[in-house]
Design an enzyme around this catalytic site. Structure first.
Site, PDB file in Angstrom:
ATOM      1  N   ARG A   1      -9.440  16.541   8.354  1.00  0.00           N
ATOM      2  CA  ARG A   1      -8.449  17.620   8.275  1.00  0.00           C
ATOM      3  C   ARG A   1      -7.968  17.812   6.840  1.00  0.00           C
ATOM      4  O   ARG A   1      -7.869  18.944   6.344  1.00  0.00           O
ATOM      5  CB  ARG A   1      -7.276  17.277   9.193  1.00  0.00           C
TER       6      ARG A   1
ATOM      7  N   CYS B   1       0.589  13.863   5.935  1.00  0.00           N
ATOM      8  CA  CYS B   1      -0.871  13.968   5.847  1.00  0.00           C
ATOM      9  C   CYS B   1      -1.576  12.632   6.062  1.00  0.00           C
ATOM     10  O   CYS B   1      -2.804  12.577   6.019  1.00  0.00           O
ATOM     11  CB  CYS B   1      -1.279  14.517   4.482  1.00  0.00           C
TER      12      CYS B   1
END
Length: 342
Positions: free
Chosen positions: A238, A197
């Site tokens: 995101r 991530c």
């Protein structure tokens, strides 16, 4: 960003246990494979650099043979990641790409061994990609800093949108879990930040491409700064999107839940996470990579050279991107190929 089951807890150890529910049975099988994957990755990247050293010394034949072997090892590395992408991440796109990597890498090795000397430029790019990514992936304090910094920045992004869940220890042992109250959310689930991530993988791709080509340092630094900045912003967006979609059930529509549980084997309360992460975000990431590549080519057309090699591997056809884009003055000198790859 894995999805985690949020529940009322008494202490941090209980948080970890609850968040591990659903993947605990898979974990023992992953322990050995992750170690193997790390070893294969380091050996592959080290072999890539060794091949480049032989090329620098003028021993092109040795460089090609060693590079070819490194490409095969690199493909095996990706094959070992298939169980992780399929079983834990449940990502169809990443699973397919990991499966495709072995034949593609093996074919690249074959072409290099057969004499396509220009593939050493792509080899150099991948070597630098690994040099950027692997230390962060395997050095604990660097990994911890990246994950926890990304989690803090993502939390700040959530706060800008009116959500402030707080951070707690995730299943990975880092302060990276968004501590939503399960009694107040739609799905009762939350997420936590992992290495994937942080956006470092995408940054490494462009960092490797930029490092591999010969160009004025000012243009290379400008291209690198642009790539890092855009990737950082898009990745943060995101993470915020997934981190909010999962607990608040943005994609928990009945028809979608029915389809995902019946045909995709998903847990009902995990549907929003899977749709947001595995389908929307990953699809948009492909679009983003293409867009960033376009911007970087404007500044550093030299990266078209390794991209031409990628196209050749995929299609078997030599494309002249420099001519197509009117950037012929930036074309690097072509190395002597030795034996024909055809």
């Amino acid at each position: 960003m894995p999805s985690a089951l949020a529940a009322p807890v008494v202490d941090s150890s209980e948080i970890v246990a609850l968040e591990s529910t659903g993947v605990a049975a898979f974990a023992p099988a992953m322990v050995g494979s992750v170690g193997l994957a790390d070893a294969l990755a380091w050996i592959s990247i080290g072999s890539f650099f060794a091949a480049l050293l032989f090329q620098w010394r003028g021993e092109s034949d040795v460089a090609r043979r060693l590079g070819a072997a490194a490409w095969v090892l690199f493909g095996v590395f990706w094959l070992t990641m298939v169980p992780y992408y399929y079983g834990e991440v449940q990502s169809p796109l990443q699973t397919v790409l990991a499966l495709a990597a072995l034949p593609l890498c093996a074919y690249t090795g074959y072409l290099l061994f057969a004499g396509r000397q220009s593939l050493l430029l792509l080899t150099k790019a991948v070597a630098f990609m690994g040099l950027i990514y692997l230390p962060a992936e395997t050095i604990p304090f660097v990994r911890a800093w990246l994950i926890e910094t990304t989690a803090a920045q993502t939390h700040y992004g959530m706060e800008l949108l009116g959500h402030s869940p707080g951070l707690s220890e995730g299943a990975n042992g880092y302060e990276s879990r968004f501590d939503f109250d399960p009694d107040e959310t739609v799905t009762g689930r939350t997420t936590y930040i992992i290495m994937a991530c942080t956006g470092l993988g995408s940054m490494a791709i462009f960092g490797g491409l930029i490092a591999s080509v010969s160009a004025p340092i000012k243009r290379k630094l400008t291209a690198f700064a642009l790539a890092i900045g855009v990737i950082w912003f898009l990745n943060l967006s995101r993470n915020v999107f997934i981190g909010l979609a999962s607990p608040w059930g943005w994609f928990q529509q009945d028809w979608l839940v029915s389809f995902m549980t019946t045909y995709m084997g998903a847990e009902a309360n995990r549907v929003s996470y899977l749709v947001a992460h595995n389908y929307i975000s990953q699809s948009l990431s492909v679009v983003a990579l293409i867009g960033i590549t376009y911007l970087i080519v404007k500044i550093l057309p030299e990266i078209l050279a390794p991209l031409e090699e990628v196209l050749y591997i995929l299609s078997g056809t030599d494309y002249d991107l420099f001519e197509a884009l009117g950037k012929e003055e930036y074309r690097p000198e072509q190395p002597s190929s030795g034996v024909s790859a055809d």
